[in-house]
Design a protein around this motif. Structure first.
Motif, mmCIF file in Angstrom:
data_model
loop_
_atom_site.group_PDB
_atom_site.id
_atom_site.type_symbol
_atom_site.label_atom_id
_atom_site.label_comp_id
_atom_site.label_asym_id
_atom_site.label_seq_id
_atom_site.Cartn_x
_atom_site.Cartn_y
_atom_site.Cartn_z
ATOM 1 N N PRO A 34 0.919 -1.268 0.011
ATOM 2 C CA PRO A 34 -0.162 0.048 -0.029
ATOM 3 C C PRO A 34 0.875 1.338 -0.048
ATOM 4 O O PRO A 34 1.955 1.435 0.804
ATOM 5 C CB PRO A 34 -0.649 -0.075 1.309
ATOM 6 N N ARG A 35 0.474 2.091 -0.697
ATOM 7 C CA ARG A 35 1.257 3.411 -0.801
ATOM 8 C C ARG A 35 0.171 4.529 -0.714
ATOM 9 O O ARG A 35 -1.332 4.463 -1.049
ATOM 10 C CB ARG A 35 2.036 3.614 -2.070
ATOM 11 N N GLY B 291 2.625 5.041 7.161
ATOM 12 C CA GLY B 291 2.799 4.343 8.392
ATOM 13 C C GLY B 291 1.538 3.313 8.720
ATOM 14 O O GLY B 291 0.969 3.082 8.158
ATOM 15 N N TRP B 292 1.305 3.457 9.981
ATOM 16 C CA TRP B 292 0.173 2.481 10.399
ATOM 17 C C TRP B 292 -1.209 3.117 10.199
ATOM 18 O O TRP B 292 -1.585 4.230 10.775
ATOM 19 C CB TRP B 292 0.203 2.011 11.958
ATOM 20 N N ASN B 293 -2.335 2.545 9.352
ATOM 21 C CA ASN B 293 -3.522 2.933 9.207
ATOM 22 C C ASN B 293 -4.450 1.754 9.649
ATOM 23 O O ASN B 293 -3.918 0.814 10.181
ATOM 24 C CB ASN B 293 -3.680 3.256 7.905
ATOM 25 N N GLN B 294 -5.776 2.384 9.685
ATOM 26 C CA GLN B 294 -6.578 1.077 10.168
ATOM 27 C C GLN B 294 -8.106 1.306 9.521
ATOM 28 O O GLN B 294 -8.519 2.460 9.256
ATOM 29 C CB GLN B 294 -6.851 1.329 11.756
ATOM 30 N N VAL C 89 1.001 1.572 5.487
ATOM 31 C CA VAL C 89 1.322 2.178 4.091
ATOM 32 C C VAL C 89 2.967 2.743 3.921
ATOM 33 O O VAL C 89 3.356 3.517 5.013
ATOM 34 C CB VAL C 89 0.338 3.215 4.051
ATOM 35 N N TYR C 90 3.552 2.332 2.845
ATOM 36 C CA TYR C 90 4.757 2.496 2.728
ATOM 37 C C TYR C 90 5.114 3.869 2.083
ATOM 38 O O TYR C 90 4.284 4.317 1.268
ATOM 39 C CB TYR C 90 5.303 1.559 2.052
ATOM 40 N N ASP C 91 6.104 4.697 2.230
ATOM 41 C CA ASP C 91 6.278 5.780 1.373
ATOM 42 C C ASP C 91 7.101 5.271 0.187
ATOM 43 O O ASP C 91 7.339 4.242 0.007
ATOM 44 C CB ASP C 91 7.202 6.876 2.227
ATOM 45 N N ASP C 92 7.415 6.218 -0.851
ATOM 46 C CA ASP C 92 7.642 6.046 -2.136
ATOM 47 C C ASP C 92 9.244 5.374 -2.081
ATOM 48 O O ASP C 92 9.581 4.948 -3.021
ATOM 49 C CB ASP C 92 7.588 7.432 -3.096
#
Length: 583
Positions: free
Chosen positions: A450-451, A499-502, A517-520
């Motif tokens: 995920p991005r 970062g962490w999402n929910q 969620v990862y950064d580019d």
């Protein structure tokens, strides 16, 4: 090349043709008295061609012809500049555009053949090239992590295991697993070819953490760091019943292992016929004499030695099987030599003799004793693997499972000071067989990386009615219900923050789905490898244009009406002029 003539106004074909025939019939009827004169036939022919041209002008005939649009180059990440220069030297004025994820390619309307260079398009942008002929040329070799596999959820006390692949490593570099605070937990040195890395660590606390997978050179300098988000959960204590005909070291050490993990353990050992010794640990209190569906349904795991299993009465065996099928009880049979000689009517397991008395496990390699058998392949049997070695097997029994192992005298590992390997073996076996916890909602992430501002696809299964899913910002996400499985739903979210999402179910705020969620700049080589494989699968590996797309892509071109107007004017002109010439 064309496929014959078609009309651009197909709905008017029969009305217009019939009307033309009627008009021509009226003309023939009007001129019929002059049928014996030489002027009759030229007038008849002229009127026919004039009316036919009028019909064609109204129906507008056309032909399907191959598209003759030009070629273009689409550049994606990882393209080779020298390959681009070579193409441009062949196609002097070829159009070139650089691809950006999520944006529409500007040259598609003027081209029908695409040179796709680099690692390729993101799969959600494949739609842009659906009607194009694509020659996928690939790109530069990927250097870095191409696969990272691990469980996103780990039970506290279990091992956090990472299996990864590194393409084109440099000799002498290191792979290091670090915890949330950057403390090294495990490491391995790279070789010269593609490196398969196996790293292990035991989390010390529960919570959501971001471990790290580092690459360092031979001097200890940091080359790269990839995040490994993991959720460590406190495992709920299990209720376990250990049933033995006589005490053994194997049962003693297994009982100690389960007790130290905090599980409720009832241990029953037969002293004489009808008399038993009971031991209770961590809150277990109720003795078990004969098996019934009622006293077994409260247990998560039932462990019997092979003599106890073989000696079950018909009523006890029926109650045990009913508990497996209805409440999901897990049953593990401790092996002895007698288990391998039981008939098929008395045992669900099938073995074949392999005459091997040991196997190798762990790193460094450890030699373990086993019975000289192996599991016979069966469509229902599920292997339990550790370090890619089969150590046990189980059979699903509707909601429950029944399993056994080929290993013997595993307690010797504890005596030899190899408690970690002992714990790994029995954690893997018992976790695979014990009763599975029922959850109100089961979540699954479809998108692997995920991005932000990119589609994150997820799936959930639930028996809840009118289910609603909300984000961190309390925004509702539309869900699509499966047409066949009514308890299956899918949705798409566009995360805003790294970062962490929910995600959560609005019907129950306790039911949440955390995802990272990862950064580019993170997992770039992993994503490049995934994109490259997806493009090879979509467009093929041959660097040439396919013929099937270009041959089937034909456009309807109208036939020029200029010629029909000329025929109409000549025919009408003759009909107007002919009476004047006859005077």
């Amino acid at each position: 090349m064309s496929d014959g003539v078609v009309f651009m106004n197909p709905k008017l074909v029969w009305p217009i043709i019939l009307m033309g025939l009627v008009l021509w019939s009226v003309f023939v009827w009007k001129e019929w008295p002059q049928r014996r004169e030489r002027r009759f036939w030229p007038k008849l022919i002229a009127s026919f061609f004039a009316l036919s041209s009028l019909v064609m002008i109204i129906l507008k005939p056309g032909t399907f012809q191959k598209s003759t649009k030009g070629k273009a180059i689409v550049l994606t990440n990882g393209y080779r500049p020298e390959q681009l220069d070579s193409l441009k030297s062949i196609y002097k004025r070829i159009k070139t555009v650089k691809y950006t994820k999520g944006q529409t390619l500007s040259i598609l309307t003027d081209t029908d053949s695409i040179f796709l260079m680099g690692h390729g398009l993101a799969p959600y942008d494949f739609w842009q090239l659906e009607d194009k002929s694509v020659a996928f040329l690939g790109g530069e070799a990927i250097t870095g992590w191409t696969s990272i596999s691990y469980k996103k959820k780990v039970v506290l006390g279990d091992f956090f295991k990472v299996d990864a692949k590194y393409a084109n490593p440099k000799n002498g570099h290191w792979a290091v697993l670090v915890d949330n605070g950057g403390n090294p937990l495990d490491s391995v040195v790279f070789g010269e070819q593609q490196q398969i890395v196996k790293l292990r660590a035991a989390p010390k606390a529960s919570g959501r953490f971001v471990y790290g997978l580092l690459e360092k050179d031979d001097e200890g300098n940091l080359i790269s760091k990839e995040p490994l988000p993991v959720e460590v959960e406190k495992g709920a204590p299990l209720k376990v019943a250990l049933i033995n005909t006589f005490p053994t070291f194997e049962t003693k050490y297994l009982k100690n292992f389960l007790t130290e993990k905090g599980h409720q353990v009832l241990a029953r050992t037969q002293l004489t016929k009808g008399k038993y010794k009971f031991e209770y640990f961590n809150g277990a209190s109720s003795p078990i004499y004969g098996f019934t569906s009622e006293n077994l349904k409260e247990y998560d795991l039932l462990v019997l030695d092979s003599d106890s299993y073989a000696g079950l009465t018909g009523a006890s065996k029926q109650a045990m099987e009913a508990a497996m099928e209805s409440s999901g009880l897990g049953v593990f049979v401790q092996p002895s030599q007698g288990l391998f000689s039981l008939s098929e009517s008395r045992s669900p397991f099938k073995f074949i003799q392999d005459y091997k008395n040991d196997i190798n496990l762990g790193a460094p390699v450890q030699n373990l004793s086993k019975y000289p058998y192996q599991f016979k392949e069966a469509w229902r049997a599920q292997e339990i693997l550790l370090d890619s070695v089969t150590i046990a097997s189980y059979l699903p029994m509707q909601r429950g499972k029944v399993g056994t192992t080929l290993l013997q005298n595993t307690y010797q590992l504890v005596l030899d000071g190899k408690e970690n390997l002992y714990a790994r073996i029995w954690t893997q076996i018992l976790n695979s067989i014990t009763r599975e916890r029922e959850t109100l909602v089961s979540w699954k992430a479809i998108t692997r990386i995920p991005r932000t501002d990119e589609p994150f696809h997820f799936e959930l299964r639930t028996a809840l009615n009118d289910v609603e899913v909300k984000t961190n910002q309390d925004t509702n996400i539309p869900l699509l219900q499966d047409g066949l499985l009514i308890n299956k739903w899918t949705g798409v979210e566009y995360p805003r923050a790294t970062g962490w999402n929910q995600l959560r179910v609005s019907n129950d705020s306790v039911v949440t789905f955390p995802y990272f969620v990862y950064d580019d700049n993170q997992l770039q080589t992993l994503e490049q490898d995934e994109v490259l494989r997806s493009n090879h699968q979509k467009f093929g590996s041959e660097p040439t244009f396919g013929t099937s797309i270009s041959e089937s892509r034909k456009v309807l071109h109208p036939i020029s009406l200029y010629w029909f107007y000329i025929v109409l004017l000549l025919g009408m002109g003759w009909l107007w002029l002919e009476p004047k010439l006859a005077r």
